[in-house]
Scaffold this motif. Structure first.
Motif, mmCIF file in Angstrom:
data_model
loop_
_atom_site.group_PDB
_atom_site.id
_atom_site.type_symbol
_atom_site.label_atom_id
_atom_site.label_comp_id
_atom_site.label_asym_id
_atom_site.label_seq_id
_atom_site.Cartn_x
_atom_site.Cartn_y
_atom_site.Cartn_z
ATOM 1 N N CYS A 364 -1.164 0.634 1.221
ATOM 2 C CA CYS A 364 -2.128 -0.355 0.292
ATOM 3 C C CYS A 364 -1.253 -0.534 -0.846
ATOM 4 O O CYS A 364 -0.724 0.775 -1.530
ATOM 5 C CB CYS A 364 -3.385 -0.231 -0.470
ATOM 6 S SG CYS A 364 -4.280 -0.744 -1.918
ATOM 7 N N LYS A 366 -1.737 -2.073 -3.749
ATOM 8 C CA LYS A 366 -1.941 -1.340 -5.162
ATOM 9 C C LYS A 366 -2.519 0.160 -5.386
ATOM 10 O O LYS A 366 -2.313 0.154 -6.553
ATOM 11 C CB LYS A 366 -3.781 -1.412 -5.291
ATOM 12 C CG LYS A 366 -4.133 -3.173 -5.173
ATOM 13 C CD LYS A 366 -4.294 -3.911 -6.778
ATOM 14 C CE LYS A 366 -3.974 -5.567 -6.552
ATOM 15 N NZ LYS A 366 -4.660 -6.044 -6.564
ATOM 16 N N CYS A 367 -3.129 0.681 -4.701
ATOM 17 C CA CYS A 367 -3.644 1.421 -4.508
ATOM 18 C C CYS A 367 -2.557 3.451 -4.232
ATOM 19 O O CYS A 367 -2.512 4.439 -3.659
ATOM 20 C CB CYS A 367 -5.297 2.567 -4.855
ATOM 21 S SG CYS A 367 -5.709 2.856 -3.084
ATOM 22 N N CYS A 382 -7.591 -2.018 2.823
ATOM 23 C CA CYS A 382 -7.713 -1.022 2.540
ATOM 24 C C CYS A 382 -9.182 -0.328 1.659
ATOM 25 O O CYS A 382 -10.164 -1.104 1.220
ATOM 26 C CB CYS A 382 -7.428 -0.948 0.248
ATOM 27 S SG CYS A 382 -6.970 1.127 0.159
ATOM 28 N N CYS A 385 -9.612 0.881 -2.117
ATOM 29 C CA CYS A 385 -9.915 0.183 -3.626
ATOM 30 C C CYS A 385 -10.304 -0.913 -2.765
ATOM 31 O O CYS A 385 -10.850 -1.948 -3.407
ATOM 32 C CB CYS A 385 -8.182 -0.329 -4.405
ATOM 33 S SG CYS A 385 -7.172 -0.582 -3.797
ATOM 34 N N PHE A 387 -8.572 -3.462 -1.753
ATOM 35 C CA PHE A 387 -7.505 -4.742 -1.399
ATOM 36 C C PHE A 387 -7.790 -5.528 0.062
ATOM 37 O O PHE A 387 -7.106 -4.414 1.147
ATOM 38 C CB PHE A 387 -6.192 -4.207 -2.336
ATOM 39 C CG PHE A 387 -5.171 -5.336 -1.610
ATOM 40 C CD1 PHE A 387 -4.861 -6.364 -3.115
ATOM 41 C CD2 PHE A 387 -3.990 -5.172 -0.945
ATOM 42 C CE1 PHE A 387 -4.674 -6.615 -2.403
ATOM 43 C CE2 PHE A 387 -3.220 -5.277 -0.710
ATOM 44 C CZ PHE A 387 -2.893 -6.460 -1.692
#
Ligand SMILES: [Zn+2]
Length: 443
Positions: A364, A366-367, A382, A385, A387
């Motif tokens: 991911c 983002k995280c 994801c 999170c 996403f």
């Protein structure tokens, strides 16, 4: 003076005898007549894949110079010796002898020999050559041994060859277990290998110079020169008497049986082959732990099998994956109800390893969590999170292969007589010996 070639085969059976022993007796008897040997006796192994072979499928030839007056007496001695020592009451034993007087062995008989080592020949082909070159052939029962006898004459061993010193047991010991000091074999191996070969199995430490079974052989030592097999023989401590011994010149350990084909569709059952192809079916293990895989080229596909006792060869075969390019060497088994045409591997050369790829879901952005697929071509989500992305692709990594490119050979304990062991690569030789050493036979 004439040059006489005496070829013979198929005097033994699984229950007794050995054609090399007949040769050893003849060496002594002919020596007593005052003939001179122009070469070591040849021990020629024929195609190990013929369906009707006797145990080792070895044929013998003696090459001598003598007075023409002796010819008849020599022929009588040869025939008497074969008759006395062949297992004639055994159904599959059909001795044959060929006598050829010739300064040079005709090319046609040499070609016939090559075909007998690499493929299948017919009795009538042998008989037509016997007739064409004025040889004399004598067969017992069906006389099938005439084929091997003629082939032994025709294999002049001018190409790669090796030597074997074979010792024989006295009559009263035959059929009992062979008594040798195993530590003396280990010492002999240390001092003479790799100029001698296949003395011991490196994985199991088993002594390989002694056969098993009721034949008269005590042990045989294989090597590159007559001098080294004689030196090695002097180091082996036998705990039973040796009746006689002879140094033979042989095609052992030369791969003489293997014939390369250009494409898979040229493979023929019973003709030992060398064939290239790309692995098309992942190896799998069949009962009794054989490893089987398939290779293909633009003309077809064939199965290859590595047997359980073949050690490193089997391990290498098991590690192959689809896309690897290999050269398979070995006998060809015809198709049956439970398997297609199969190359029984004696050797495997891995020419090119394919990359072994592993696919993972992307991380991911983002995280940093691991994303999950939402279905084929639907992107990833994801799990941590939430996403989502339809842009991200699976990540590809290349995994280590558990095998390397190179040559893999069956373990010495499962090598056939003709198979070239690894230690002989680079030691190939050609030509006939210029002299015969003094200690080449006893008595
Ligand atoms: Zn995330």
């Amino acid at each position: 003076m004439i040059t006489l070639h005496v070829g013979f085969d198929d005097t033994d059976s699984p229950r007794m005898g050995c054609t090399t022993y007949v040769a050893a007796l003849l060496v002594e008897r002919l020596h007593g007549l005052g003939v001179s040997f122009i070469d070591y006796p040849s021990l020629v192994r024929l195609n190990p894949n013929v369906p009707w072979k006797t145990r080792g499928n070895g044929a013998l030839c003696l090459r001598i110079r003598c007075d023409e007056d002796l010819l008849q007496e020599i022929e009588e001695i040869v025939l008497d010796t074969i008759e006395e020592n062949a297992d004639l009451s055994f159904a599959g034993t059909d001795p044959g002898v060929v006598f050829l007087v010739a300064n040079k062995v005709p090319q046609e008989i040499r070609t016939f020999a090559k075909q007998t080592i690499q493929g299948i020949v017919k009795m009538r082909e042998a008989m037509s050559l016997v007739k064409a070159f004025g040889a004399e052939a004598v067969g017992f029962k069906t006389g099938r041994g005439i084929i091997g006898g003629l082939a032994a004459i025709g294999e002049t061993l001018e190409g790669d060859h090796t030597y074997e010193l074979i010792t024989y047991r006295t009559g009263e010991n035959r059929g009992t277990s062979r008594r040798l000091d195993a530590s003396s074999v280990a010492t002999m191996n240390e001092k003479t290998a790799p100029l001698t070969f296949n003395n011991l199995d490196p994985e199991t430490k088993r002594v390989l110079i002694t056969p098993r079974g009721p034949d008269p052989i005590l042990y045989g030592i294989r090597g590159e020169t007559p001098a080294v097999v004689w030196r090695a023989h002097k180091m082996v401590r036998s705990l039973e008497p040796v009746e006689r011994w002879v140094v033979f010149r042989t095609n052992h350990g030369t791969d003489a049986h293997l014939q390369a084909v250009n494409t898979i569709d040229e493979i023929r059952p019973y003709n030992p082959t060398v064939v290239r192809g790309t692995v098309t079916k992942e190896p799998y293990i069949v009962p009794r732990r054989h490893v089987v895989f398939s290779i293909k080229d633009e003309t077809g596909q064939v199965d290859c099998a590595a047997y359980e006792p073949t050690g490193t060869l089997r391990k290498a075969a098991k590690a192959l994956i689809v896309g690897d390019v290999v050269e398979a060497c070995g006998g060809v088994r015809p198709a049956s109800s439970n398997h297609p045409v199969t190359v029984n591997l004696e050797k495997l050369r891995i020419l090119k390893l394919a990359p072994k790829l592993a696919f993972h879901n992307p991380q991911c952005p983002k995280c940093g969590g691991r994303m999950e697929s939402m279905g084929r071509n639907k992107g990833f989500r994801c799990g941590k999170c939430g996403f989502r992305s339809s842009e991200l692709k699976k990540q590809v990594t290349e995994e280590n292969r558990e095998v390397e490119e190179g040559l893999y050979v069956t373990s010495p304990r499962s090598q056939r007589h003709l198979a070239k062991p690894l230690c002989r690569y680079g030691r190939e030789k050609s030509g006939n010996p210029s002299t015969i050493i003094g200690n080449w036979h006893f008595p």
